[in-house]
Enzyme design. Structure first.
Site: not given
Ligand SMILES: NC(=O)c1ccc[n+]([C@@H]2O[C@H](COP(=O)([O-])OP(=O)(O)OC[C@H]3O[C@@H](n4cnc5c(N)ncnc54)[C@H](OP(=O)(O)O)[C@@H]3O)[C@@H](O)[C@H]2O)c1
Length: 251
Positions: A131, A144
């Site tokens: 991130s 975070y």
């Molecule tokens: N959205 C943003 O603004 C953003 C920005 C920068 C970086 N990121 C990073 O991008 C990655 C993907 O995020 P996303 O935006 O796609 O968000 P998302 O839709 O919430 O997906 C994240 C996935 O991570 C898994 N996860 C979440 N909490 C967990 C827990 N407590 N234990 C195990 N697995 C867990 C879940 O997968 P399952 O339900 O399949 O287990 C969840 O669906 C993450 O690493 C996040 O930190 C996101």
């Protein structure tokens, strides 16, 4: 056909990546098999597993099984992760440990399970979805950011270790993306509203990630505005802190 593991497979970003990889053998890891089945039931070349990625022995068993059946893993995309935007004093000890378990330790453990075999075959790519919060720290992101800074430090060192073996390690550092991430990170939606004009769309981020698979790329930072902000943050940290704590404090 490449064999690709993706964690956090039912998340918003993962869903978009999966759409763009129709010709690869995908191994999708998530917490809920009904959700995975619903999302990916009709997808060709997909196998999914309900697994607690914070359970290292479960990861070991899975990886042994995968190597027996597929013979190789070409790419690992460590994508699972979550955030809580909160004043640090309100965060519990349990939350601190849990977030490190998911965002950092699981990423390290799964990488650890694969690198020996990747080294041996002198081929492989670990892509860690980290991130911008792992490059620029802002208020209410203390926990975070700590998990993500750690993931970047780990990735940067691992990249050097694996360099002589032709195994690549890439960090992907996006700014805010329009996914379900914010349901948990920002339940009242105020942060999301204030950064709406900067929000990245998950399909656009996924396209950029998929393009770099198999390429020796150190990091993928986006959007450009935050990439520049990061350069500024490194060159002028005191001024950057003033701005991040003042007019650019969106939390
Ligand atoms: N959205 C943003 O603004 C953003 C920005 C920068 C970086 N990121 C990073 O991008 C990655 C993907 O995020 P996303 O935006 O796609 O968000 P998302 O839709 O919430 O997906 C994240 C996935 O991570 C898994 N996860 C979440 N909490 C967990 C827990 N407590 N234990 C195990 N697995 C867990 C879940 O997968 P399952 O339900 O399949 O287990 C969840 O669906 C993450 O690493 C996040 O930190 C996101």
């Amino acid at each position: 056909m490449r064999t690709i593991i993706i964690t956090g497979a039912s998340g918003g970003l993962a869903q978009e990546m999966v759409k763009l990889l129709p010709n690869d053998q995908l191994i999708l890891l998530g917490r809920n098999k009904e959700k995975l089945a619903q999302l990916y039931g009709n997808h060709p070349n997909v196998e999914w597993f309900e697994i607690d990625i914070t359970d290292d022995s479960a990861l070991e068993t899975l990886v042994v099984d995968l190597y027996l059946r597929y013979g190789k893993i070409d790419v690992l995309i460590n994508n699972a992760g979550y955030g809580i935007f909160e004043d640090f004093y309100q965060i519990s000890d349990k939350e601190i440990h849990q977030m490190f378990e998911v965002n950092t330790f699981a990423l390290m453990n799964l990488s650890r399970r694969l690198v020996a075999r990747m080294k041996e075959s002198r081929k492989g790519h670990i892509i860690n979805i980290v991130s911008m919060a792992g490059l620029i720290a802002t208020s209410k992101s203390s926990l975070y950011s700590a998990t993500k800074f750690a993931a970047i430090g780990f990735s940067n060192a691992l990249r050097l270790e694996l360099m002589p073996y032709g195994v690549y390690v890439t960090t992907v550092n996006p700014g805010p993306i329009r996914t379900g991430f914010f349901d948990q990170a920002d339940p009242d939606g105020s942060y999301l509203k204030s950064v709406d004009r900067f929000l990245l769309e998950p399909d656009a981020v996924a396209r950029k990630i998929v393009k770099i698979i198999g390429k020796n790329k150190r990091e993928l930072n986006l959007p450009i505005l935050l990439t520049l902000a990061h350069k500024f943050y490194i060159l002028f940290p005191k001024l950057a802190d003033k701005l991040a704590g003042g007019i650019f404090n969106y939390k």
